[in-house]
Design a protein around this motif. Structure first.
Motif, PDB file in Angstrom:
ATOM      1  N   ARG A 247       0.830  -1.204   0.000  1.00 44.05           N
ATOM      2  CA  ARG A 247       0.000   0.000   0.000  1.00 44.05           C
ATOM      3  C   ARG A 247       0.865   1.254   0.000  1.00 44.05           C
ATOM      4  NH1 ARG A 247      -3.811  -1.030   4.427  1.00 44.05           N
ATOM      5  NH2 ARG A 247      -3.384  -3.155   3.752  1.00 44.05           N
ATOM      6  N   CYS A 248       0.239   2.340  -0.427  1.00 45.52           N
ATOM      7  CA  CYS A 248       0.834   3.671  -0.342  1.00 45.52           C
ATOM      8  C   CYS A 248      -0.270   4.635   0.063  1.00 45.52           C
ATOM      9  CB  CYS A 248       1.461   4.087  -1.676  1.00 45.52           C
ATOM     10  SG  CYS A 248       0.298   4.130  -3.058  1.00 45.52           S
ATOM     11  N   GLY A 249       0.107   5.834   0.473  1.00 42.92           N
ATOM     12  CA  GLY A 249      -0.894   6.814   0.886  1.00 42.92           C
ATOM     13  C   GLY A 249      -1.629   6.430   2.152  1.00 42.92           C
ATOM     14  N   HIS A 250      -1.045   5.530   2.954  1.00 45.89           N
ATOM     15  CA  HIS A 250      -1.646   5.089   4.210  1.00 45.89           C
ATOM     16  C   HIS A 250      -1.124   5.948   5.349  1.00 45.89           C
ATOM     17  CE1 HIS A 250       2.163   3.087   3.487  1.00 45.89           C
ATOM     18  NE2 HIS A 250       2.317   2.969   4.795  1.00 45.89           N
ATOM     19  N   GLN A 251      -1.487   5.595   6.569  1.00 52.73           N
ATOM     20  CA  GLN A 251      -0.979   6.272   7.753  1.00 52.73           C
ATOM     21  C   GLN A 251      -0.536   5.237   8.779  1.00 52.73           C
ATOM     22  OE1 GLN A 251      -1.284  10.246   8.660  1.00 52.73           O
ATOM     23  NE2 GLN A 251      -0.395   9.552   6.745  1.00 52.73           N
ATOM     24  N   ALA A 252       0.490   5.591   9.556  1.00 52.04           N
ATOM     25  CA  ALA A 252       1.017   4.686  10.582  1.00 52.04           C
ATOM     26  C   ALA A 252       1.301   5.476  11.858  1.00 52.04           C
ATOM     27  CB  ALA A 252       2.284   3.988  10.098  1.00 52.04           C
ATOM     28  N   ILE A 253       0.969   4.894  12.993  1.00 50.47           N
ATOM     29  CA  ILE A 253       1.163   5.511  14.304  1.00 50.47           C
ATOM     30  C   ILE A 253       1.796   4.493  15.239  1.00 50.47           C
ATOM     31  CG2 ILE A 253       0.010   6.425  16.360  1.00 50.47           C
ATOM     32  CD1 ILE A 253      -0.064   8.417  14.157  1.00 50.47           C
ATOM     33  N   ALA A 254       2.855   4.890  15.963  1.00 52.01           N
ATOM     34  CA  ALA A 254       3.469   4.015  16.960  1.00 52.01           C
ATOM     35  C   ALA A 254       2.972   4.393  18.350  1.00 52.01           C
ATOM     36  CB  ALA A 254       4.990   4.130  16.908  1.00 52.01           C
TER      37      ALA A 254
ATOM     38  N   TRP B 285       0.368   0.970  14.431  1.00 48.49           N
ATOM     39  CA  TRP B 285      -0.983   0.903  13.884  1.00 48.49           C
ATOM     40  C   TRP B 285      -1.005   1.492  12.474  1.00 48.49           C
ATOM     41  CZ3 TRP B 285      -5.217  -1.346  16.245  1.00 48.49           C
ATOM     42  CH2 TRP B 285      -5.029  -1.761  17.563  1.00 48.49           C
ATOM     43  N   VAL B 286      -1.657   0.801  11.560  1.00 48.39           N
ATOM     44  CA  VAL B 286      -1.692   1.204  10.148  1.00 48.39           C
ATOM     45  C   VAL B 286      -3.130   1.190   9.652  1.00 48.39           C
ATOM     46  CG1 VAL B 286      -0.926   0.649   7.816  1.00 48.39           C
ATOM     47  CG2 VAL B 286       0.612   0.260   9.759  1.00 48.39           C
ATOM     48  N   PHE B 287      -3.528   2.293   9.006  1.00 46.81           N
ATOM     49  CA  PHE B 287      -4.886   2.343   8.447  1.00 46.81           C
ATOM     50  C   PHE B 287      -4.869   2.833   7.002  1.00 46.81           C
ATOM     51  CE2 PHE B 287      -8.689   4.700   7.229  1.00 46.81           C
ATOM     52  CZ  PHE B 287      -9.632   3.683   7.349  1.00 46.81           C
ATOM     53  N   GLY B 288      -5.697   2.163   6.163  1.00 43.81           N
ATOM     54  CA  GLY B 288      -6.032   2.637   4.823  1.00 43.81           C
ATOM     55  C   GLY B 288      -4.890   2.634   3.834  1.00 43.81           C
ATOM     56  N   GLY B 289      -5.032   3.479   2.817  1.00 45.07           N
ATOM     57  CA  GLY B 289      -4.058   3.557   1.742  1.00 45.07           C
ATOM     58  C   GLY B 289      -4.621   2.998   0.447  1.00 45.07           C
ATOM     59  N   GLU B 290      -3.768   2.846  -0.545  1.00 37.14           N
ATOM     60  CA  GLU B 290      -4.237   2.338  -1.838  1.00 37.14           C
ATOM     61  C   GLU B 290      -3.204   1.426  -2.477  1.00 37.14           C
ATOM     62  OE1 GLU B 290      -3.405   5.399  -5.336  1.00 37.14           O
ATOM     63  OE2 GLU B 290      -4.464   6.378  -3.689  1.00 37.14           O
ATOM     64  N   PHE B 291      -3.689   0.643  -3.424  1.00 37.33           N
ATOM     65  CA  PHE B 291      -2.869  -0.279  -4.203  1.00 37.33           C
ATOM     66  C   PHE B 291      -3.292  -0.106  -5.651  1.00 37.33           C
ATOM     67  CE2 PHE B 291      -2.224  -4.531  -6.114  1.00 37.33           C
ATOM     68  CZ  PHE B 291      -0.869  -4.680  -5.883  1.00 37.33           C
ATOM     69  N   SER B 292      -2.343  -0.103  -6.566  1.00 41.41           N
ATOM     70  CA  SER B 292      -2.686   0.047  -7.985  1.00 41.41           C
ATOM     71  C   SER B 292      -2.020  -1.056  -8.788  1.00 41.41           C
ATOM     72  CB  SER B 292      -2.263   1.419  -8.518  1.00 41.41           C
ATOM     73  OG  SER B 292      -0.862   1.505  -8.628  1.00 41.41           O
ATOM     74  N   SER B 293      -2.618  -1.348  -9.927  1.00 40.98           N
ATOM     75  CA  SER B 293      -2.014  -2.307 -10.839  1.00 40.98           C
ATOM     76  C   SER B 293      -0.814  -1.649 -11.512  1.00 40.98           C
ATOM     77  CB  SER B 293      -3.033  -2.752 -11.887  1.00 40.98           C
ATOM     78  OG  SER B 293      -3.440  -1.650 -12.684  1.00 40.98           O
ATOM     79  N   PRO B 294       0.111  -2.435 -12.073  1.00 40.38           N
ATOM     80  CA  PRO B 294       1.305  -1.847 -12.696  1.00 40.38           C
ATOM     81  C   PRO B 294       0.995  -0.813 -13.769  1.00 40.38           C
ATOM     82  CG  PRO B 294       1.603  -4.202 -12.406  1.00 40.38           C
ATOM     83  CD  PRO B 294       0.179  -3.911 -12.037  1.00 40.38           C
ATOM     84  N   SER B 295      -0.096  -1.004 -14.501  1.00 36.05           N
ATOM     85  CA  SER B 295      -0.450  -0.066 -15.573  1.00 36.05           C
ATOM     86  C   SER B 295      -1.275   1.112 -15.075  1.00 36.05           C
ATOM     87  CB  SER B 295      -1.264  -0.798 -16.651  1.00 36.05           C
ATOM     88  OG  SER B 295      -2.521  -1.216 -16.120  1.00 36.05           O
ATOM     89  N   GLU B 296      -1.634   1.102 -13.778  1.00 31.51           N
ATOM     90  CA  GLU B 296      -2.518   2.106 -13.175  1.00 31.51           C
ATOM     91  C   GLU B 296      -3.887   2.133 -13.835  1.00 31.51           C
ATOM     92  OE1 GLU B 296      -0.738   5.972 -12.736  1.00 31.51           O
ATOM     93  OE2 GLU B 296       0.474   5.320 -11.056  1.00 31.51           O
TER      94      GLU B 296
ATOM     95  N   SER C 216      -7.397   6.889   0.754  1.00 33.99           N
ATOM     96  CA  SER C 216      -5.965   7.160   0.930  1.00 33.99           C
ATOM     97  C   SER C 216      -5.796   8.670   1.009  1.00 33.99           C
ATOM     98  CB  SER C 216      -5.145   6.577  -0.229  1.00 33.99           C
ATOM     99  OG  SER C 216      -5.528   7.155  -1.455  1.00 33.99           O
ATOM    100  N   GLY C 217      -4.575   9.103   1.328  1.00 34.87           N
ATOM    101  CA  GLY C 217      -4.332  10.538   1.466  1.00 34.87           C
ATOM    102  C   GLY C 217      -4.948  11.144   2.704  1.00 34.87           C
ATOM    103  N   HIS C 218      -5.477  10.315   3.606  1.00 35.11           N
ATOM    104  CA  HIS C 218      -6.058  10.783   4.857  1.00 35.11           C
ATOM    105  C   HIS C 218      -4.943  11.053   5.860  1.00 35.11           C
ATOM    106  CE1 HIS C 218      -5.448   6.480   4.815  1.00 35.11           C
ATOM    107  NE2 HIS C 218      -5.302   6.522   6.128  1.00 35.11           N
ATOM    108  N   ARG C 219      -5.315  11.463   7.066  1.00 36.78           N
ATOM    109  CA  ARG C 219      -4.345  11.659   8.133  1.00 36.78           C
ATOM    110  C   ARG C 219      -4.856  10.989   9.406  1.00 36.78           C
ATOM    111  NH1 ARG C 219      -1.845  12.255   4.348  1.00 36.78           N
ATOM    112  NH2 ARG C 219      -0.633  14.051   3.650  1.00 36.78           N
ATOM    113  N   MET C 220      -3.917  10.491  10.210  1.00 37.02           N
ATOM    114  CA  MET C 220      -4.270   9.807  11.455  1.00 37.02           C
ATOM    115  C   MET C 220      -3.316  10.258  12.558  1.00 37.02           C
ATOM    116  SD  MET C 220      -4.792   5.707  12.147  1.00 37.02           S
ATOM    117  CE  MET C 220      -3.076   5.200  11.949  1.00 37.02           C
ATOM    118  N   VAL C 221      -3.865  10.590  13.716  1.00 37.44           N
ATOM    119  CA  VAL C 221      -3.053  11.008  14.864  1.00 37.44           C
ATOM    120  C   VAL C 221      -3.462  10.212  16.089  1.00 37.44           C
ATOM    121  CG1 VAL C 221      -2.698  13.349  13.985  1.00 37.44           C
ATOM    122  CG2 VAL C 221      -4.624  12.880  15.490  1.00 37.44           C
TER     123      VAL C 221
END
Length: 517
Positions: A124-131, A140-151, A183-188
């Protein structure tokens, strides 16, 4: 003949039309995927998750630094002198790779290790992680996105995962009522809660930006959607969200777009600021309100996709970002930033972080010819110069750095920089402009890794690594240099037959060396 079922709901003509259209689009997509040799992306994600769930043993191996990437997370370990990198993506103009690997950087050994633990989440990319510090440390990891190689396909996650450092094992948290896929969200992290704000969802047919707020209770493992009083921020992604010393939530800036007519979208970069504050006498932790904030200090240039991190409970540092200007309905021209800005979270006051280390005498003695339009020329870079020559960008005026192949527009950091700041910034090394680098702070040292910069339709992803002592504020230290001459960009006209020509400088493959920026 039997009676009709009167309880059966009638479907309107518009709904029927929409369902038919969706069915046709799905059938068309299946044919296109077959032509590309790609599987359905939901099946791909599910298969990866099943494979990771079958992993029985932890694999830890010392490796070279991570590959080029952007939209990853870089998180300080809650106890050890380590940074944890997770996920990210890389695009070379032809193919997109989304990463699922987890790296651990040892600060004392200057050493990277890849960790493959049982039950890991899909790439994934565009996710958020908090320790957090509970249970001997958790990530802790939430959300994000996955794309195919060709997008040609995008998959947005709405899953929540936790990695327990002591056990070296992942767990997927199955709790209903959480945020929608995005994706592109924020987590605190505030008290014993994870708070998720904003983000977007895009499936290439339609898109949506969010301004909703969801809270995950780290004790009960329950999601709650919060209905806030007051006037909320407009929906957005790529914003800055920080916890204040009073356990409030600060939201600054971000990006959103809206459709103004068929196949034409208009993007907006926000530079407003809001506080999410708890209601008085609320004991549930679920009653909040929005309050608009008046910013003070220096006026920071509007931008999105900047990275920010707390360096003290009442102070945050922000680095990079981009401001896109529309040349026409289809073309965007981006101004990228490499200024380091400070934000006082009690006074909501901005300032430019001024470094005061030793000035490089070679840089100060270099003569610079003024450009015809009156702008300062950054000067040619000598390949034999030391690391202080990598990027020496003034923050007070708009400059163009052009090495004959690659041109980056550097934006002004603010509208009021003092002469002393101007002189110091010109002579001090600053990491090159970029968006979405990884930022983390450990032992009052700020670490910056990677990110991405654009030049027209081209994207150039970085894997350089720097540190800055937040107490001394003397100078950026280069841990790992970048050499973008090793990265090949494939124009849209390139075909897969050119994949072996990365060492050739021809009309089909564009290579460039901007390592000295």
């Amino acid at each position: 003949m039997g009676k009709k079922d009167k309880s059966k709901k009638k479907v309107s003509g518009s709904v029927k039309t929409a369902l038919k259209t969706e069915k046709k689009l799905n059938a068309k997509q299946k044919k296109e995927l077959a032509a590309l040799g790609e599987d359905d992306i939901e099946k791909v994600v599910a298969q990866i998750e099943r494979e990771e769930a079958r992993r029985q043993h932890v694999v830890e191996k010392t490796v070279s630094p991570p590959s080029r990437r952007v939209n990853f997370t870089l998180t300080a370990h809650p106890f050890k002198d380590e940074l944890v990198m997770l996920g990210g993506e890389f695009h070379d103009g032809r193919t997109t790779v989304v990463y699922g690997d987890m790296f651990v950087y040892n600060l004392n050994k200057n050493e990277w290790m890849i960790v493959k633990a049982p039950g890991a989440p899909p790439p994934r990319c565009g996710h958020q992680a908090i320790a957090t510090t509970v249970n001997k440390g958790e990530l802790w990891v939430f959300g994000g996105e996955f794309s195919s190689p060709s997008e040609s396909q995008f998959y947005h996650y709405k899953d929540l995962w936790v990695y327990r450092f002591a056990e070296k094992k992942w767990e997927k948290i199955l709790s209903p009522g959480g945020p929608s896929a995005r994706s592109g969200h924020r987590m605190v992290h505030i008290k014993k809660q994870l708070i998720v704000f904003g983000g977007f969802h895009d499936n290439l047919r339609d898109y949506k930006y969010y301004n909703d707020v969801h809270i995950f209770n780290l004790e009960t493992y329950a999601w709650h959607k919060i209905e806030l009083s007051g006037v909320p921020p407009l929906p957005r992604s790529g914003c800055i969200v920080l916890a204040t010393p009073e356990n409030k939530l600060l939201v600054y800036g971000g990006y959103s777009k809206e459709r103004i007519k068929k196949d034409v979208d208009k993007g907006s970069i926000h530079n407003d600021m809001f506080l999410m504050t708890p209601e008085k006498n609320d004991q549930t932790g679920l009653k909040w309100k929005w309050v608009s904030v008046k910013q003070s200090g220096l006026k920071i240039s509007p931008r999105c996709s900047a990275s920010a991190v707390l360096v003290q409970p009442n102070l945050a540092y922000l680095f990079g970002g981009v401001f896109d200007e529309e040349d026409d309905e289809e073309e965007l021209r981006g101004t990228f930033y490499n200024d380091l800005a400070g934000l006082d979270l009690e006074k909501f006051q901005w300032h430019i972080v001024t470094l005061h280390g030793k000035k490089d005498e070679t840089t100060r003695r270099r003569r610079r010819k003024p450009k015809e339009d009156g702008q300062d020329d950054t000067g040619d870079k000598d390949a034999s110069d030391d690391e202080t020559e990598e990027s020496s960008m003034p923050v007070e005026s708009k400059v163009v750095d052009d090495d004959g192949i690659f041109t980056v527009t550097i934006g002004p950091a603010s509208t009021s920089v003092t002469d002393k700041q101007q002189s110091t910034c010109k002579d001090m090394f600053v990491p090159s402009p970029r968006i979405n680098p990884g930022l983390a702070v450990k032992h009052n040292v700020l670490y910056l890794y990677g990110g991405m910069v654009e030049n027209g339709d081209r994207q150039y992803t970085l894997n350089d690594f720097y540190s800055l002592d937040c107490r001394k504020l003397d100078e950026w230290r280069t841990i790992l240099k970048d050499d973008l001459s090793l990265q090949t960009w494939y124009d849209s006209s390139d075909s897969s037959s050119n994949s072996d020509s990365s060492d050739e400088d021809d009309s089909e493959n564009e290579q460039m060396d901007v390592s000295e920026n």
